[in-house]
Design an enzyme around this catalytic site. Structure first.
Site, mmCIF file in Angstrom:
data_model
loop_
_atom_site.group_PDB
_atom_site.id
_atom_site.type_symbol
_atom_site.label_atom_id
_atom_site.label_comp_id
_atom_site.label_asym_id
_atom_site.label_seq_id
_atom_site.Cartn_x
_atom_site.Cartn_y
_atom_site.Cartn_z
ATOM 1 N N SER A 18 -9.438 1.992 3.523
ATOM 2 C CA SER A 18 -8.607 2.752 2.637
ATOM 3 C C SER A 18 -7.644 1.905 1.802
ATOM 4 O O SER A 18 -7.034 2.413 0.865
ATOM 5 C CB SER A 18 -7.798 3.785 3.421
ATOM 6 O OG SER A 18 -6.969 3.149 4.347
ATOM 7 N N SER B 258 -9.514 -0.399 7.664
ATOM 8 C CA SER B 258 -9.019 -0.234 6.298
ATOM 9 C C SER B 258 -8.351 -1.430 5.654
ATOM 10 O O SER B 258 -8.024 -1.363 4.475
ATOM 11 C CB SER B 258 -8.041 0.953 6.266
ATOM 12 O OG SER B 258 -8.750 2.141 6.513
ATOM 13 N N LYS C 83 0.858 -1.191 0.000
ATOM 14 C CA LYS C 83 0.000 0.000 0.000
ATOM 15 C C LYS C 83 0.893 1.240 0.000
ATOM 16 O O LYS C 83 1.900 1.279 0.724
ATOM 17 C CB LYS C 83 -0.870 -0.024 1.263
ATOM 18 C CG LYS C 83 -1.853 1.129 1.424
ATOM 19 C CD LYS C 83 -2.682 0.898 2.685
ATOM 20 C CE LYS C 83 -3.712 1.991 2.892
ATOM 21 N NZ LYS C 83 -4.526 1.754 4.112
#
Lengths: 490, 481
Positions: A155, A179, A80
């Protein structure tokens, strides 16, 4: 004929170790797949083919020379884009870090690199991890591979979508209030949030320091356990990391759930869980019972308060963590007459709307005259949630809930309504506040829209072994093997 | 000073600790050097970095708290102090708020013959900021074209010591800062060089009638103990004058201008800035064990106040005791010299160190030193009469920085004192014989020329006559006539 990119990490690791395939072949396969569907899914902000192939070649050479490598050697990885990677652009999906190249790597990145995983790229996210749909990224929106008009969740939407579409084998996301788990649930993959302090936060671009954790988003539970085993453990660079030793997560997989007491959080009936999600959830309970678990119900009265508490604490910490982005030392700088004007202009231009919203919320909650009523009170309430969990764990080994209250919603549907968006984390936030571990595992598809439903297991702090035993047993019994339509689009 | 107006002063002292590395990262602590060469991603506040606390810094801070008689907190925390300024990489400073390491201490200060007990509110630990250089104007921010930031200093461990507003005169303030500086020097926790910024003093000062609260003015930029006293004296006078004119003192921060001998207003403080303090989530609380605290207490050295008492107990004058306390180096040399001395007593050793040696060292810039053993030997030689005081003083200046012993130098230079009665009497007889008329006059009662005859004897003995013996023998011989 199974493509390399369609296999799990454990499968590929075995094939690479035995010499049947090379890491370069596998990595190339993933890179090709990545490129083939990226136009539709848009999971990646940065693709690092050269770096990945060079690493893969290194691993191949090591294996050829007879070296014994770890259980993930040669398996491609996606990170990420909130995880710092030395020499490779890391943006947190924000304009304010558009050109930022970290001079160091996060501990989790270093550990996975030491384990021999070639990194294929940095995945998309909601800006500074603030969001539940990845629509807050300053660069692009990511589509849900099961239905590209829907959100992948957030997220860590980029990582989840990449794993679901075959553009990544292993990936890391970060979880502050859901997330990792919520996008995993929405994309039909596995997502695990470790106990706070189990995994080092050094190198994770900070959102909410007392909540952030990095964790695996993978195709199956075994891969998640392998990744967790690699990244977990004390780090002298993170004062909040817990002392060792780290348990054997792989050994825990086969332990089963016989005699395990699993508690359904009673309050989920009050928090807007949709009918189709409830159906898959009930089935999950039956499966666990069949496997020998004792299913009960337990009330956590403060469960529903989680969102309110979270949206005071997290923005407060974020307002402080994001103060460093002001154009002085790195990142975007918009010039001004004096320092203050430069700061204002830089932050106005560099931050998106949701980030600004949370900075304002957080600053307000900490401000003189309001600190006691908001931030302090939220921290006190947080201990009440932790206590509810503690009490529940006196009677139960694990707690269980859906991974998200609904299936994936449409792109654009909630982004204009922040409060509704916040509620999509309602199942995940309480365990974050309690610092405990939690993971979402695919529980099938919705009868209504055919989209994935996730089942969330929650364990007491440092209870990942118990959680993995149950998740693995459930996964194996359910035998969920459906793939998104894009999977077979070669 | 106006009748009825009282001065209230509180001092805030910031001390840079001389640990090897910074407070929250492994960068070396130091002074000077090329800008931005002692930095790393952590102290530059790069995204994703985290602080790891310097245990030595916590130890030093705890010792400071103990030395100042504070209660040491069994549970203490770091807090974030949030504000924007380019010399602060994270735009928050990791500091302490309501749970500092030390609280409720005190310091005794001597001024004008009286002892004043000054309360110490708190001792806490934080990280220092970087340094701003304002370019293009007069070096100040308001007329600069641009500014440069040097982060070498950013992250240096900094201890803040806050006094109660118990100080009532500029002299007491100076005494407080001097005593505090000595304590820190004794603890060996800081270079405490105000000229380098390793010790910084800010003052809060107000003037008001008894029982009333005056308007607090903050004074900054006092870069020496002398500046501190001058600045406070100036400010007391200024505030008194404002009030006398019927004006109102403005709550503000003022900058001391050493050259102009004045304070200038920097900025007004209409309201206290809101720092939005909250507990630092990246750090765990400090919870010292009882054993660790006991160990630290055992390690505390003899502090200045105790040393002063001890030296006076040995018979030293208050002045000598003061000199040998305010300089840790001289004090240690005295103790070591005294224990090495065989004949000389405490007063004699003290006199040599506090007066002769101190005077010589003050005029040298080469950091020259003398060993305790060599010092002791010198003092013994004089005490025993082998050489005279003035001979000793000459030798001392030759000994400094060379490591050579007094005996060695005396033998080399043929320096010794003639204390042999027969030898002296011979010289005296010769002088008297050559100065019969003067001898007559002295015998008749005129004592003035005695000095002249003394001088002649010293000349005859090439300055080596033991002065006391010469005086005694000369007087005796003259009296016999």
């Amino acid at each position: 004929m199974t493509e390399h990119w369609q296999r799990t990490g454990a499968e590929l690791a075995g094939l690479i170790a035995s010499g049947e395939v090379t890491s370069v072949e596998v990595t190339q396969s993933v890179l090709d797949r990545l490129a083939a569907v990226e136009g539709q899914v848009r999971s990646y902000l940065t693709v690092t083919s050269e770096v990945a192939l060079a690493k893969a070649a290194e691993i191949d050479a090591a294996i050829k020379s007879g070296q014994e490598l770890g259980p993930l050697a040669g398996v491609p990885l996606a990170l990420k884009d909130i995880i710092c990677t030395k020499g490779i652009r890391t943006t947190a999906a924000s304009k304010i870090l558009e050109s930022y190249v970290p001079p160091y790597s996060a501990t989790v990145a270093e550990r996975l690199d030491a384990a021999g995983t070639p990194m294929v790229g940095k995945t998309n996210l909601d800006e500074f991890a603030m969001g539940s749909s990845t629509e807050n990224s300053a660069y692009q929106t990511t589509g849900n591979p099961w239905d590209l008009s829907k959100v992948p969740g957030g997220s860590s939407g980029g990582s989840a979508a990449a794993v679901a579409s075959g553009q990544a084998i292993l990936s890391l996301g970060t979880d502050t209030g859901g997330s990792i788990r919520q996008p995993a649930a929405l994309c039909g993959v596995v997502g695990l949030k470790p106990t706070y302090g189990l995994v080092s936060r050094f190198g994770l671009i900070a959102f909410a320091s007392s909540l952030d954790q990095a964790g695996p988003i993978t195709r199956d539970v075994r891969d998640a356990a392998l990744v967790l085993q690699t990244i977990a453990g004390p780090d002298p660079r993170d004062s909040t990391s817990l002392p060792g030793p780290v348990p054997d997560y792989i050994a825990a997989l086969d332990k089963g759930v016989k005699g395990m007491k699993i508690g359904v959080v009673a309050e989920i009936s009050d928090i807007g869980v949709s009918g189709p999600v409830k159906s898959r959830f009930q089935e999950a309970l039956r499966i666990l019972e069949k496997l020998g678990a004792e299913i009960g119900e337990v009330s956590l009265p403060t469960f529903g308060m989680g969102i309110d508490i979270y949206y005071l604490i997290a923005p407060a910490e974020a307002s402080s963590n994001l103060a460093r982005y002001e154009g002085v030392r790195f990142g975007l700088r918009v010039d001004g007459q004096d320092v203050e004007s430069m700061n204002r202009a830089t932050r106005a231009a560099g931050f998106g709307a949701e980030v600004k919203r949370r900075i304002m919320l957080g600053t307000y909650a900490l401000s003189s005259g309001y600190y006691d009523a908001y931030y302090l009170k939220a921290q006190k309430a947080r201990t009440l949630i932790a206590r509810d969990f503690q009490r529940a764990y006196e009677d139960f080994d694990l707690l269980i809930s859906p991974g998200a209250p609904t299936t994936a919603f449409a792109l654009g549907e909630k982004v204009q309504d922040p409060l509704t968006m916040y509620l999509s984390d309602i199942c995940n936030v309480p365990s974050s506040l309690a610092g405990a571990a939690a993971m979402s595992v695919p529980g099938g598809l919705s009868d209504e829209d055919g989209l994935p439903v996730g089942i969330q297991f929650m364990s007491p702090p440092m209870g990942e072994t118990t959680m993995l035993s149950a998740a693995y047993a459930f996964e194996q019994e359910l035998g969920f093997s459906a793939k998104p339509p894009i999977w077979n689009q070669l | 000073m106006n009748d009825g107006l009282f001065t209230t002063i509180g001092l805030e002292v910031h001390v840079e600790l001389k640990t090897n590395t910074k407070m929250f990262c492994g960068c070396p602590v130091g002074f000077g050097g090329e800008p931005n060469t002692r930095t790393c991603p952590v102290c530059l506040g790069h995204p994703g970095t985290l602080p790891t606390p310097n245990e030595k810094a916590i130890e030093y801070t705890t010792k400071i708290a103990m030395a100042l008689g504070c209660d040491v907190a069994p549970h203490s925390m770091f807090h974030r102090k949030n504000y924007f300024y380019p010399d602060m990489p994270k735009n928050y400073q990791i500091s302490q708020y309501d749970l500092p390491i030390g609280e409720r201490g005190s310091l005794d200060v001597e001024s004008d013959g009286a002892i004043y007990k000054i309360g110490i509110t708190r001792v806490h630990l934080e990280e220092d900021t970087g340094k701003s250089l304002h370019m293009g104007g007069g070096g100040r921010i308001h007329d600069a074209d641009y500014s440069l930031e040097d982060f070498n200093r950013a992250g240096t461990p900094l201890v803040e010591i806050v006094s109660e507003p118990d100080i009532t005169t500029a002299d007491i303030a100076r005494g407080y800062a001097t005593e505090l500086r000595a304590i820190l020097e004794y603890l060996n926790v800081s270079d405490v060089k105000m000229e380098e910024g390793s010790m910084r003093v800010d003052a809060n000062i107000s003037v008001a009638p008894a029982g009333q609260l005056g308007v607090k003015v903050e004074i900054k930029n006092m870069n020496s103990l002398r500046s501190l006293a001058r600045a406070l004296e100036y400010e007391v006078a200024r505030q008194n004058e404002v009030i006398a004119r019927g004006g109102k003192v403005v709550q503000s921060t003022r900058h001391w201008d050493e050259r102009a001998g004045k304070t200038h207003e920097l900025r007004t403080k209409e309201e206290a800035f809101d720092y939005r303090y909250f507990p630092e989530p990246d750090l765990v609380p400090i919870q010292p064990s009882v054993e660790w605290l006991r160990q630290l207490r055992d390690e505390l050295p003899e502090l200045p106040a105790d040393r002063r008492k001890r030296l006076i107990g040995l018979g030293l004058s208050v002045y000598d005791a003061q000199v040998l306390t305010s300089s840790k180096g001289l004090g240690e040399l005295f103790d070591a010299g005294l224990s090495a001395a065989k004949a000389a007593d405490a007063k004699q050793v003290a006199n040599w160190v506090a007066n002769d040696l101190a005077g010589l060292l003050a005029s040298r810039t080469d950091g020259a030193a003398i060993s305790a053993v060599n010092l002791a030997e010198l003092v013994d030689l004089v005490a025993g009469g082998t050489i005279s005081k003035s001979q000793g003083q000459q030798l001392l200046s030759k000994m400094l920085g060379t490591g050579r012993s007094a005996k060695e130098l005396a033998d080399e230079g043929g320096i010794r004192q003639i204390s042999d009665t027969a030898e002296l009497e011979e010289a005296i007889d010769a002088v008297i014989a050559q100065n019969q008329d003067v001898a007559h006059r002295i015998a008749a009662g005129d004592s003035k020329p005695l000095g002249f005859l003394m001088g002649q004897v010293m000349k005859a003995t090439k300055g080596r006559g033991n002065p006391k013996m010469v005086t005694d023998l000369l007087s005796k011989k003259l009296g016999e006539r």
